[in-house]
Design a protein around this motif. Structure first.
Motif, short mmCIF file in Angstrom:
data_model
loop_
_atom_site.label_atom_id
_atom_site.label_comp_id
_atom_site.label_asym_id
_atom_site.label_seq_id
_atom_site.Cartn_x
_atom_site.Cartn_y
_atom_site.Cartn_z
N GLY A 2 0.81 -1.20 0.00
CA GLY A 2 0.00 0.00 0.00
C GLY A 2 0.84 1.25 0.00
N LYS A 3 1.95 1.22 0.77
CA LYS A 3 2.84 2.40 0.81
C LYS A 3 3.53 2.61 -0.54
N HIS A 4 3.88 1.52 -1.20
CA HIS A 4 4.53 1.61 -2.51
C HIS A 4 3.57 2.21 -3.55
N ARG A 5 2.31 1.79 -3.51
CA ARG A 5 1.29 2.30 -4.43
C ARG A 5 1.07 3.79 -4.18
N ARG A 6 1.01 4.17 -2.94
CA ARG A 6 0.82 5.59 -2.58
C ARG A 6 1.98 6.44 -3.11
N TRP A 7 3.20 5.94 -2.98
CA TRP A 7 4.39 6.66 -3.47
C TRP A 7 4.31 6.85 -4.98
N GLN A 9 1.56 7.00 -6.84
CA GLN A 9 0.50 7.98 -7.10
C GLN A 9 1.00 9.40 -6.86
#
Length: 176
Positions: A2-7, A9
């Motif tokens: 989830g943190k990787h996806r947020r980064w 975006q």
């Protein structure tokens, strides 16, 4: 994950924001001159003539001018060339000059063949780097500027012209 996806975006958003900002800033802070419009003074230029030598707007200062941007590749340009030549012959004695500004075509022999084919005797100028075309804001061919004897653009015509249209424009210039 989830943190990787947020980064990703945030990175995409920042990139898009950067591109939009660059585009807007480029539009707002352009230092280019505005193309001449009806009522503006003619933008001075000097170009090499097909037969040699430098010719430009200041060469014919004090005379009405028809500045025609054209190319041999342009069907409306081809169609109006004989009419421009006839109007030049008819009004040359009254001080009217027609300047044919060729739009960067190479080799020059193509332009020479075109001029010979139509018996063009008005000055044909070469704009190899399209600098004058860009300063005049020409985006469609042909584009013609009718300039009175005091150096003021009286009309800008985008697209082909009939002989009657050219003659009416010249007559308006002579009445100024």
């Amino acid at each position: 994950m989830g943190k990787h996806r947020r980064w990703i975006q945030i990175s995409i958003f920042a990139f898009v924001l950067l591109i939009v900002g660059y585009t807007v800033a480029g539009s707002l802070f352009k230092s280019e001159e505005r193309p001449p419009e009806a009522g503006d003074p003619v933008a001075p230029f000097e170009l090499e003539a097909l037969g040699g030598g430098l010719v430009g707007t200041e060469t014919y200062e004090g005379r009405p001018m028809v500045v025609n941007f054209w190319g041999t590749f342009c069907p409306p340009c081809v169609e109006e060339t004989p009419a421009l030549q006839r109007m030049y012959e008819k009004y040359e004695d009254q001080g009217v000059v027609i300047l044919g500004v060729n739009l960067g075509e190479k080799p020059a022999v193509r332009i020479e063949q075109f001029v010979d084919r139509f018996g063009v005797t008005y000055p044909v100028l070469l704009d190899p780097d399209l600098d004058v075309r860009d300063r005049y804001g020409v985006r469609s061919y042909p584009t013609t500027f009718f300039v009175d004897a005091s150096g003021v653009v009286r009309e800008v015509k985008v697209g082909g012209m009939t002989e009657g249209y050219i003659e009416a424009g010249i007559q308006r210039l002579l009445q100024q």
